[in-house]
Scaffold this active site. Structure first.
Site, PDB file in Angstrom:
ATOM      1  N   GLY A 167      25.472  43.237  41.488  1.00 40.32           N
ATOM      2  CA  GLY A 167      26.144  44.545  41.493  1.00 40.32           C
ATOM      3  C   GLY A 167      27.549  44.422  42.049  1.00 40.32           C
ATOM      4  O   GLY A 167      27.955  43.373  42.555  1.00 40.32           O
ATOM      5  N   GLY A 198      29.836  44.306  44.497  1.00 38.27           N
ATOM      6  CA  GLY A 198      29.775  44.163  45.949  1.00 38.27           C
ATOM      7  C   GLY A 198      31.130  44.345  46.601  1.00 38.27           C
ATOM      8  O   GLY A 198      31.227  44.533  47.815  1.00 38.27           O
ATOM      9  N   ASP A 214      31.907  41.053  52.727  1.00 39.56           N
ATOM     10  CA  ASP A 214      32.756  42.044  53.405  1.00 39.56           C
ATOM     11  C   ASP A 214      33.382  43.045  52.424  1.00 39.56           C
ATOM     12  O   ASP A 214      34.103  43.942  52.837  1.00 39.56           O
ATOM     13  CB  ASP A 214      33.867  41.341  54.206  1.00 39.56           C
ATOM     14  CG  ASP A 214      34.775  40.494  53.322  1.00 39.56           C
ATOM     15  OD1 ASP A 214      34.559  40.454  52.087  1.00 39.56           O
ATOM     16  OD2 ASP A 214      35.701  39.860  53.871  1.00 39.56           O
ATOM     17  N   GLY A 215      33.140  42.846  51.129  1.00 35.50           N
ATOM     18  CA  GLY A 215      33.681  43.782  50.142  1.00 35.50           C
ATOM     19  C   GLY A 215      35.169  43.611  49.885  1.00 35.50           C
ATOM     20  O   GLY A 215      35.777  44.419  49.189  1.00 35.50           O
ATOM     21  N   ARG A 268      41.972  46.593  38.261  1.00 35.37           N
ATOM     22  CA  ARG A 268      41.604  45.923  37.004  1.00 35.37           C
ATOM     23  C   ARG A 268      41.264  46.963  35.953  1.00 35.37           C
ATOM     24  O   ARG A 268      40.604  47.957  36.239  1.00 35.37           O
ATOM     25  CB  ARG A 268      40.402  45.020  37.273  1.00 35.37           C
ATOM     26  CG  ARG A 268      39.888  44.302  36.061  1.00 35.37           C
ATOM     27  CD  ARG A 268      39.072  43.091  36.449  1.00 35.37           C
ATOM     28  NE  ARG A 268      37.758  43.446  36.971  1.00 35.37           N
ATOM     29  CZ  ARG A 268      36.840  42.528  37.326  1.00 35.37           C
ATOM     30  NH1 ARG A 268      37.105  41.238  37.227  1.00 35.37           N
ATOM     31  NH2 ARG A 268      35.675  42.899  37.788  1.00 35.37           N
ATOM     32  N   ASP A 288      26.332  37.395  34.803  1.00 32.52           N
ATOM     33  CA  ASP A 288      26.982  38.593  35.355  1.00 32.52           C
ATOM     34  C   ASP A 288      28.495  38.547  35.149  1.00 32.52           C
ATOM     35  O   ASP A 288      29.185  39.514  35.431  1.00 32.52           O
ATOM     36  CB  ASP A 288      26.656  38.752  36.849  1.00 32.52           C
ATOM     37  CG  ASP A 288      26.939  37.502  37.655  1.00 32.52           C
ATOM     38  OD1 ASP A 288      26.364  36.445  37.324  1.00 32.52           O
ATOM     39  OD2 ASP A 288      27.754  37.566  38.586  1.00 32.52           O
ATOM     40  N   ASN A 289      28.997  37.430  34.642  1.00 24.56           N
ATOM     41  CA  ASN A 289      30.431  37.326  34.378  1.00 24.56           C
ATOM     42  C   ASN A 289      30.715  37.255  32.878  1.00 24.56           C
ATOM     43  O   ASN A 289      31.758  36.765  32.466  1.00 24.56           O
ATOM     44  CB  ASN A 289      31.016  36.095  35.078  1.00 24.56           C
ATOM     45  CG  ASN A 289      31.033  36.268  36.596  1.00 24.56           C
ATOM     46  OD1 ASN A 289      31.021  37.383  37.097  1.00 24.56           O
ATOM     47  ND2 ASN A 289      31.059  35.161  37.310  1.00 24.56           N
ATOM     48  N   ASP A 320      36.322  38.295  35.079  1.00 19.16           N
ATOM     49  CA  ASP A 320      36.071  37.593  36.335  1.00 19.16           C
ATOM     50  C   ASP A 320      36.742  36.238  36.408  1.00 19.16           C
ATOM     51  O   ASP A 320      36.135  35.194  36.166  1.00 19.16           O
ATOM     52  CB  ASP A 320      34.561  37.491  36.627  1.00 19.16           C
ATOM     53  CG  ASP A 320      34.086  38.732  37.371  1.00 19.16           C
ATOM     54  OD1 ASP A 320      34.923  39.620  37.616  1.00 19.16           O
ATOM     55  OD2 ASP A 320      32.901  38.814  37.698  1.00 19.16           O
TER      56      ASP A 320
HETATM   57  P1  AMP Z   1      31.602  36.666  41.580  1.00 19.18           P
HETATM   58  O1  AMP Z   1      31.315  35.270  42.014  1.00 19.18           O
HETATM   59  O2  AMP Z   1      32.958  37.152  41.979  1.00 19.18           O
HETATM   60  O3  AMP Z   1      31.304  36.900  40.138  1.00 19.18           O
HETATM   61  O4  AMP Z   1      30.608  37.585  42.428  1.00 19.18           O
HETATM   62  C1  AMP Z   1      29.209  37.444  42.386  1.00 19.18           C
HETATM   63  C2  AMP Z   1      28.579  38.573  43.180  1.00 19.18           C
HETATM   64  O5  AMP Z   1      28.946  38.505  44.538  1.00 19.18           O
HETATM   65  C3  AMP Z   1      28.964  39.963  42.716  1.00 19.18           C
HETATM   66  O6  AMP Z   1      27.840  40.796  42.867  1.00 19.18           O
HETATM   67  C4  AMP Z   1      30.065  40.333  43.657  1.00 19.18           C
HETATM   68  O7  AMP Z   1      30.228  41.729  43.780  1.00 19.18           O
HETATM   69  C5  AMP Z   1      29.559  39.715  44.950  1.00 19.18           C
HETATM   70  N1  AMP Z   1      30.671  39.418  45.872  1.00 19.18           N
HETATM   71  C6  AMP Z   1      31.606  38.455  45.731  1.00 19.18           C
HETATM   72  N2  AMP Z   1      32.462  38.457  46.792  1.00 19.18           N
HETATM   73  C7  AMP Z   1      32.069  39.454  47.601  1.00 19.18           C
HETATM   74  C8  AMP Z   1      32.536  39.966  48.850  1.00 19.18           C
HETATM   75  N3  AMP Z   1      33.594  39.457  49.475  1.00 19.18           N
HETATM   76  N4  AMP Z   1      31.865  41.003  49.387  1.00 19.18           N
HETATM   77  C9  AMP Z   1      30.788  41.530  48.787  1.00 19.18           C
HETATM   78  N5  AMP Z   1      30.299  41.101  47.623  1.00 19.18           N
HETATM   79  C10 AMP Z   1      30.930  40.061  47.012  1.00 19.18           C
HETATM   80 MG    MG Z   2      31.492  38.425  38.915  1.00 14.48          MG
END
Ligand code: AMP
Ligand code: MG
Length: 471
Positions: free
Chosen positions: A88, A90, A123-124, A174, A246-247, A256
């Site tokens: 989701g 995040g 940390d979002g 984005r 998810d990407n 992504d």
């Molecule tokens: P990504 O590797 O960017 O495709 O992210 C994979 C998952 O990790 C997704 O659900 C993102 O929302 C979550 N995510 C990545 N970085 C963070 C972060 N700093 N804080 C919270 N969720 C994250």
């Molecule tokens: Mg992603």
């Protein structure tokens, strides 16, 4: 004061279990790095008001716009082949959807906007490096004619982000046709939530595939778009780096930009991402992974079929059509890269022959084709008798150099250049970012003294051997 934006968020009208309403978390000291005025204009947004203090506050998530219903989307996914039922948004918040003056509907999302119910341990937030990288690469991809999400703006937050080091926080705005992923379908299929799965499917058909009738038709269209997308990646030496389900966007846009990178020297096995230890997402493996991901999409659609056994058989056949679509698209593009109007056995043999030589000599992928388009001997082949023999045969087919100039970029966002603009960006100097962005968003323009330095391959000491996911 709040801005008024013409949000019309159709996702917020879908069943409530598909997302969570959540506001961005305010930041200390928002400052604009860059606003993409042409993109703002094409969305029907007023670039001037987005540059004001109120506009920048909005782009940092500090103020809402009238009519906005910010939300984070639920999704799941296979990450490096491992199932994760709960991912989701995040660290991303969908501010809303806008119907642009051209009638197309777009998501406007803040990436790095603070915690959401899907943040797990994160940390979002995002730090400046990946925000600049995504801005540069996604806008370069757009200029290269590759379907992609876009960058509307980048801001610094004034807050530190804690990774291996303390780094400046940033937020990317984005824009995407949608952020619906293979993993969005997987999330509801895994929960056997047929209501949401059906609502999502109907939403996707209306939004992205209005001509489709039925599940098989939808799957076939998604397969075709992904096959063509990945053929485009191949043709410019792009490595996504983290092709988790998810990407992968259902719209067929590249999404992504984490540890993504472009080939310097040609090598089909090339991997840059530090987290891709097995080479799962290597340059030459991307079509195979595309098929793998699409098979997960097909699997997620099965519960909606009336006759599930028949659906499995039919869907399997459709997935198997990927290879032909990909090959035909790749052959057509590589024929054009060699200045040949249509693909044929000859164009295919010439392309294969050149790629073989490029692999053997470690020749730069972009510069080889760019030099040929410019009527020059590629720098890595200056005294190669094998190349001369290839060139003689190629020239005998009267290549169209104008077609080549339209097809072969003179410039791509090189890994070492991106690293350099990030390094100075961290110190607050965004001029090199602007200069690189200008250069890579006019990729087919003949080089000028200003842009030429960005086209050069890395010196041995500038070589980037690894990229990091950069979260
Ligand atoms: P990504 O590797 O960017 O495709 O992210 C994979 C998952 O990790 C997704 O659900 C993102 O929302 C979550 N995510 C990545 N970085 C963070 C972060 N700093 N804080 C919270 N969720 C994250
Ligand atoms: Mg992603």
């Amino acid at each position: 004061m709040t801005l008024t934006l013409p949000f019309d968020t159709s996702y917020a009208r879908l069943p409530a279990q598909m997302y969570s309403f959540v506001d961005p978390t305010p930041v200390s000291k928002p400052a604009l790095i860059k606003l993409n005025s042409p993109l703002a204009q094409s969305l029907g947004l007023d670039a001037t008001s987005l540059r004001t203090e109120d506009g920048v506050a909005f782009l940092a998530g500090n103020s809402s716009a009238d009519g906005a219903t910010p939300l984070a989307q639920a999704y799941a996914g296979h990450q490096f082949g491992q199932w994760n039922p709960q991912l989701g948004d995040g660290r991303a918040v969908l501010l809303g959807e806008i119907v642009a003056p051209n009638g197309h509907r777009f998501d406007v999302q803040l990436k790095g906007a603070g915690r959401t119910p899907y943040s797990r341990m994160g940390d979002g937030r995002a730090w400046l490096g990946p925000v600049l990288r995504e801005y540069i690469v996604s806008e370069a991809m757009f200029a290269l004619g590759v379907p992609t999400t876009r960058a509307l703006a980048a801001v610094t937050t004034g807050d530190p982000v804690y990774r291996d080091a303390i780094l400046p926080g940033a937020i990317l705005t984005r824009v995407a046709s949608s952020h619906i992923r293979v993993g969005t379908f997987q999330y509801f299929a895994a929960r056997q939530d047929i209501e949401a799965l059906r609502a999502l499917t109907d939403h996707v058909v209306t939004r992205h595939y209005p001509h489709c009738n039925g599940l098989a038709d939808l799957l076939r269209s998604v397969v075709a778009r992904q096959a063509k997308l990945i053929a485009k990646w191949t043709s410019i030496g792009f490595i996504h780096g983290v092709m988790n389900t998810d990407n992968m966007a259902i719209s067929g846009e590249t999404i992504d930009y984490g540890p993504c990178a472009f080939l310097d020297e040609y090598d089909a096995g090339k991997v840059f991402s530090s987290i891709d230890r097995q080479g799962r997402y290597a340059y030459g493996n991307q079509p195979r992974i595309g098929v793998w991901n699409l098979a997960q999409f097909a699997t997620a659609l099965v519960p909606l079929a009336d006759d599930q056994a028949a659906a499995v058989e039919e869907f399997t056949q459709i997935i198997n059509e990927f290879a032909d679509i990909y090959d035909s698209e790749r052959r057509t593009i590589f024929a054009a890269k060699l200045g040949l109007n249509a693909s044929s056995e000859t164009s295919e043999a010439l392309a294969e022959g050149l790629l073989r030589l490029m692999a053997q000599y470690g020749a730069d992928f972009t510069l080889t084709f760019a030099a040929l388009a410019n009527g020059k001997i590629p720098p890595d082949f200056e005294s190669s008798p094998e190349f001369s023999a290839w060139e003689r045969e190629w020239r005998a087919h009267n290549p169209d150099l104008e077609l080549m100039c339209r097809t072969n970029p003179q410039i791509i966002p090189r890994n070492h250049q991106i690293e350099r603009v990030i390094q100075v960006g961290v110190k607050g100097d965004f001029k090199p970012f602007e200069a690189l962005l200008d250069a890579v968003t006019s990729p087919f323009t003949p080089l000028t003294p200003d842009t030429a330095p960005f086209a050069a391959p890395p010196e041995p000491q500038q070589r980037v051997t690894q990229t990091f996911c950069g979260t």
